[in-house]
Scaffold this motif. Structure first.
Motif, PDB file in Angstrom:
ATOM      1  N   ALA A 121      -2.142   4.711  11.083  1.00 15.75           N
ATOM      2  CA  ALA A 121      -1.992   4.652   9.627  1.00 15.75           C
ATOM      3  C   ALA A 121      -0.589   4.227   9.243  1.00 15.75           C
ATOM      4  CB  ALA A 121      -2.315   6.019   9.025  1.00 15.75           C
ATOM      5  N   GLU A 122       0.407   4.737   9.970  1.00 13.49           N
ATOM      6  CA  GLU A 122       1.792   4.346   9.698  1.00 13.49           C
ATOM      7  C   GLU A 122       2.013   2.868   9.989  1.00 13.49           C
ATOM      8  OE1 GLU A 122       4.008   7.000  12.127  1.00 13.49           O
ATOM      9  OE2 GLU A 122       3.995   8.634  10.652  1.00 13.49           O
ATOM     10  N   ALA A 123       1.411   2.364  11.071  1.00 11.10           N
ATOM     11  CA  ALA A 123       1.540   0.939  11.404  1.00 11.10           C
ATOM     12  C   ALA A 123       0.906   0.074  10.317  1.00 11.10           C
ATOM     13  CB  ALA A 123       0.892   0.653  12.759  1.00 11.10           C
ATOM     14  N   ARG A 124      -0.274   0.477   9.826  1.00 15.81           N
ATOM     15  CA  ARG A 124      -0.933  -0.294   8.760  1.00 15.81           C
ATOM     16  C   ARG A 124      -0.092  -0.299   7.487  1.00 15.81           C
ATOM     17  NH1 ARG A 124      -5.580   2.314  10.880  1.00 15.81           N
ATOM     18  NH2 ARG A 124      -5.469   3.913   9.242  1.00 15.81           N
ATOM     19  N   ALA A 125       0.512   0.839   7.188  1.00 15.23           N
ATOM     20  CA  ALA A 125       1.352   0.919   5.989  1.00 15.23           C
ATOM     21  C   ALA A 125       2.584   0.033   6.115  1.00 15.23           C
ATOM     22  CB  ALA A 125       1.767   2.364   5.743  1.00 15.23           C
ATOM     23  N   ARG A 126       3.178   0.009   7.308  1.00 17.61           N
ATOM     24  CA  ARG A 126       4.370  -0.815   7.513  1.00 17.61           C
ATOM     25  C   ARG A 126       4.016  -2.292   7.430  1.00 17.61           C
ATOM     26  NH1 ARG A 126       9.411   0.229  11.478  1.00 17.61           N
ATOM     27  NH2 ARG A 126       9.309   2.135  10.256  1.00 17.61           N
ATOM     28  N   ILE A 127       2.876  -2.676   7.984  1.00 19.69           N
ATOM     29  CA  ILE A 127       2.430  -4.066   7.927  1.00 19.69           C
ATOM     30  C   ILE A 127       2.173  -4.478   6.478  1.00 19.69           C
ATOM     31  CG2 ILE A 127       0.502  -5.607   8.468  1.00 19.69           C
ATOM     32  CD1 ILE A 127       0.290  -4.178  11.185  1.00 19.69           C
ATOM     33  N   ALA A 128       1.485  -3.625   5.728  1.00 22.04           N
ATOM     34  CA  ALA A 128       1.190  -3.938   4.326  1.00 22.04           C
ATOM     35  C   ALA A 128       2.469  -4.073   3.509  1.00 22.04           C
ATOM     36  CB  ALA A 128       0.291  -2.847   3.733  1.00 22.04           C
ATOM     37  N   GLU A 129       3.430  -3.222   3.770  1.00 17.23           N
ATOM     38  CA  GLU A 129       4.714  -3.281   3.059  1.00 17.23           C
ATOM     39  C   GLU A 129       5.442  -4.589   3.350  1.00 17.23           C
ATOM     40  OE1 GLU A 129       9.033  -1.158   3.705  1.00 17.23           O
ATOM     41  OE2 GLU A 129       7.258   0.120   3.854  1.00 17.23           O
ATOM     42  N   ALA A 130       5.452  -4.998   4.624  1.00 18.45           N
ATOM     43  CA  ALA A 130       6.142  -6.233   5.005  1.00 18.45           C
ATOM     44  C   ALA A 130       5.443  -7.460   4.429  1.00 18.45           C
ATOM     45  CB  ALA A 130       6.226  -6.326   6.523  1.00 18.45           C
ATOM     46  N   LEU A 131       4.119  -7.476   4.459  1.00 17.11           N
ATOM     47  CA  LEU A 131       3.370  -8.606   3.905  1.00 17.11           C
ATOM     48  C   LEU A 131       3.609  -8.748   2.406  1.00 17.11           C
ATOM     49  CD1 LEU A 131      -0.041  -8.263   5.788  1.00 17.11           C
ATOM     50  CD2 LEU A 131       1.694 -10.031   6.139  1.00 17.11           C
ATOM     51  N   ALA A 132       3.645  -7.608   1.725  1.00 21.24           N
ATOM     52  CA  ALA A 132       3.891  -7.655   0.279  1.00 21.24           C
ATOM     53  C   ALA A 132       5.288  -8.182  -0.018  1.00 21.24           C
ATOM     54  CB  ALA A 132       3.712  -6.260  -0.320  1.00 21.24           C
ATOM     55  N   ALA A 133       6.266  -7.748   0.762  1.00 18.64           N
ATOM     56  CA  ALA A 133       7.642  -8.201   0.552  1.00 18.64           C
ATOM     57  C   ALA A 133       7.787  -9.693   0.836  1.00 18.64           C
ATOM     58  CB  ALA A 133       8.594  -7.403   1.428  1.00 18.64           C
ATOM     59  N   ALA A 134       7.020 -10.204   1.814  1.00 20.05           N
ATOM     60  CA  ALA A 134       7.089 -11.621   2.162  1.00 20.05           C
ATOM     61  C   ALA A 134       6.158 -12.475   1.315  1.00 20.05           C
ATOM     62  CB  ALA A 134       6.747 -11.801   3.643  1.00 20.05           C
ATOM     63  N   GLY A 135       5.337 -11.852   0.481  1.00 14.01           N
ATOM     64  CA  GLY A 135       4.437 -12.611  -0.378  1.00 14.01           C
ATOM     65  C   GLY A 135       3.332 -13.323   0.368  1.00 14.01           C
ATOM     66  N   LEU A 136       2.897 -12.775   1.510  1.00 16.33           N
ATOM     67  CA  LEU A 136       1.844 -13.406   2.308  1.00 16.33           C
ATOM     68  C   LEU A 136       0.521 -12.694   2.045  1.00 16.33           C
ATOM     69  CD1 LEU A 136       1.059 -15.508   4.419  1.00 16.33           C
ATOM     70  CD2 LEU A 136       1.592 -13.834   6.207  1.00 16.33           C
ATOM     71  N   ASP A 137      -0.425 -13.398   1.428  1.00 16.39           N
ATOM     72  CA  ASP A 137      -1.746 -12.865   1.112  1.00 16.39           C
ATOM     73  C   ASP A 137      -2.709 -13.290   2.211  1.00 16.39           C
ATOM     74  OD1 ASP A 137      -4.104 -11.973   0.046  1.00 16.39           O
ATOM     75  OD2 ASP A 137      -4.074 -13.282  -1.718  1.00 16.39           O
ATOM     76  N   LEU A 138      -3.119 -12.337   3.043  1.00 15.84           N
ATOM     77  CA  LEU A 138      -3.994 -12.666   4.169  1.00 15.84           C
ATOM     78  C   LEU A 138      -5.336 -13.203   3.696  1.00 15.84           C
ATOM     79  CD1 LEU A 138      -3.337  -9.699   6.645  1.00 15.84           C
ATOM     80  CD2 LEU A 138      -2.185 -11.909   6.483  1.00 15.84           C
ATOM     81  N   ALA A 139      -5.832 -12.707   2.567  1.00 24.75           N
ATOM     82  CA  ALA A 139      -7.130 -13.150   2.068  1.00 24.75           C
ATOM     83  C   ALA A 139      -7.116 -14.614   1.650  1.00 24.75           C
ATOM     84  CB  ALA A 139      -7.555 -12.279   0.886  1.00 24.75           C
ATOM     85  N   ALA A 140      -5.935 -15.157   1.350  1.00 27.99           N
ATOM     86  CA  ALA A 140      -5.833 -16.542   0.914  1.00 27.99           C
ATOM     87  C   ALA A 140      -5.738 -17.523   2.087  1.00 27.99           C
ATOM     88  CB  ALA A 140      -4.621 -16.722   0.001  1.00 27.99           C
ATOM     89  N   LEU A 141      -5.610 -17.017   3.304  1.00 33.12           N
ATOM     90  CA  LEU A 141      -5.527 -17.891   4.476  1.00 33.12           C
ATOM     91  C   LEU A 141      -6.907 -18.423   4.836  1.00 33.12           C
ATOM     92  CD1 LEU A 141      -3.049 -15.815   6.695  1.00 33.12           C
ATOM     93  CD2 LEU A 141      -2.547 -17.692   5.121  1.00 33.12           C
ATOM     94  N   PRO A 142      -6.990 -19.570   5.519  1.00 31.47           N
ATOM     95  CA  PRO A 142      -8.303 -20.185   5.811  1.00 31.47           C
ATOM     96  C   PRO A 142      -9.293 -19.239   6.485  1.00 31.47           C
ATOM     97  CG  PRO A 142      -6.518 -21.682   6.360  1.00 31.47           C
ATOM     98  CD  PRO A 142      -5.876 -20.393   5.982  1.00 31.47           C
ATOM     99  N   LYS A 143      -8.829 -18.464   7.454  1.00 36.06           N
ATOM    100  CA  LYS A 143      -9.696 -17.515   8.151  1.00 36.06           C
ATOM    101  C   LYS A 143      -9.177 -16.088   8.018  1.00 36.06           C
ATOM    102  CE  LYS A 143     -11.231 -20.913  11.589  1.00 36.06           C
ATOM    103  NZ  LYS A 143     -11.300 -21.241  13.050  1.00 36.06           N
ATOM    104  N   GLY A 144      -8.490 -15.824   6.931  1.00 38.73           N
ATOM    105  CA  GLY A 144      -7.954 -14.490   6.739  1.00 38.73           C
ATOM    106  C   GLY A 144      -6.938 -14.145   7.810  1.00 38.73           C
TER     107      GLY A 144
END
Length: 298
Positions: A121-144
């Motif tokens: 759970a901590e790893a998922r939270a850290r990943i989500a925090e980093a993605l949000a800070a970098a502005g990378l939306d996984l759902a918008a990628l061709p294959k997620g």
């Protein structure tokens, strides 16, 4: 902060006499053409290359004396040959790998003893925090999240590399080739991203060919390095002083390369004025290439 910083390779100086001061949360652009020591300066300031002249201070840690300690608080985004993304891996694989490495090398012993569900759970939270800070939306990628790195647009790859660096929650982050092969619109987005990272309190060092007007510019012109004053991108936690102009070293024509050397980018060397015969005190493109090649082999 850097004072009279210089790094020498086997065939000359990669850079010399670099002096500037930047507060926490500043956006610092290492500007100049390819082959002028920009990447070497980036790696030196993040504790990855050892300098021979002057000194620098990052987060109260003095370089080159405290290189290992600086590496623990300084993250790297994309740096060709040093911290590149693996084109064969997916975005999710990169993120999971970084989370595991972060837990293994940067976590406390107590954290390693937590229940697997808690750690996940901590790893998922850290990943989500980093993605949000970098502005990378996984759902918008061709294959997620299963999109391979080779299928990412350059701006998306830049966002991913920054997200990976931010997972370590660094106080300083370095990014190479920030504006390379980007359209005007993508370049504007890239600088907006770096401003947002700096605004959150992380000092940003960004290698580029042309710095935005609101960055603190460390300019490498021709075969010499100097600093130029500019307004920081954000209000830093500590007052940021403008960079002071460094005394330029004598410019010379780059010496002919002997054997293969890994250059920062395969572009034409900048034109230089002065005598054709180089001396050991000259700043040369070969000096930067050799120093960078040694780091990539380490």
């Amino acid at each position: 902060m850097a004072e009279g910083l210089g790094l020498k390779g086997p065939r000359g100086w990669a850079f010399r006499d670099v002096s500037f001061h930047a507060g926490a949360g500043a956006l610092v652009a290492l500007e100049g053409p390819s082959g002028t020591g920009r990447t070497c300066l980036l790696l030196a300031l993040t504790g990855r290359m050892k300098t021979q002249e002057g000194h620098a201070e990052v987060g109260g840690l003095r370089l080159p004396r405290k290189m290992a300690a600086v590496r623990r608080i300084a993250g790297l985004g994309q740096v060709p040959g040093v911290s590149e993304l693996d084109p064969s891996l997916t975005v999710a694989e990169h993120l999971r790998e970084r989370a595991l490495l972060q837990r293994r090398f940067d976590g406390s012993v107590r954290a390693l003893l937590r229940r697997p569900g808690t750690r996940a759970a901590e790893a998922r939270a850290r990943i989500a925090e980093a993605l949000a800070a970098a502005g990378l939306d996984l759902a918008a990628l061709p294959k997620g999240e299963r999109t391979s790195v080779r299928d990412l647009e350059r701006l998306e790859a830049l966002r991913l590399s920054i997200a990976l660096a931010l997972m370590g929650r660094p106080r300083l982050i370095g990014v190479d080739d920030t504006d390379l092969k980007l359209s005007d619109a993508d370049r504007a987005e890239a600088w907006a991203l770096l401003r947002a990272v700096a605004a959150a309190g992380t000092t940003v060092l960004a290698v580029c060919s042309e710095a935005p007007a609101d960055a603190l510019r460390i300019t490498t012109v021709g075969t010499t390095v100097s600093t130029a004053a500019a307004t920081p991108a954000t209000e830093p936690a500590e007052p940021s002083e403008p960079g002071t102009a460094a005394e330029p070293a004598a410019a010379t024509e780059p010496a002919a390369a002997e054997g293969p050397a890994a250059a920062e980018e395969p572009t034409e060397p900048a034109a230089a004025e002065g005598p054709a015969a180089a001396t050991e005190d000259d700043i040369t493109e070969e000096g930067a290439a050799d120093a960078l090649a040694e780091t990539r082999r380490a």
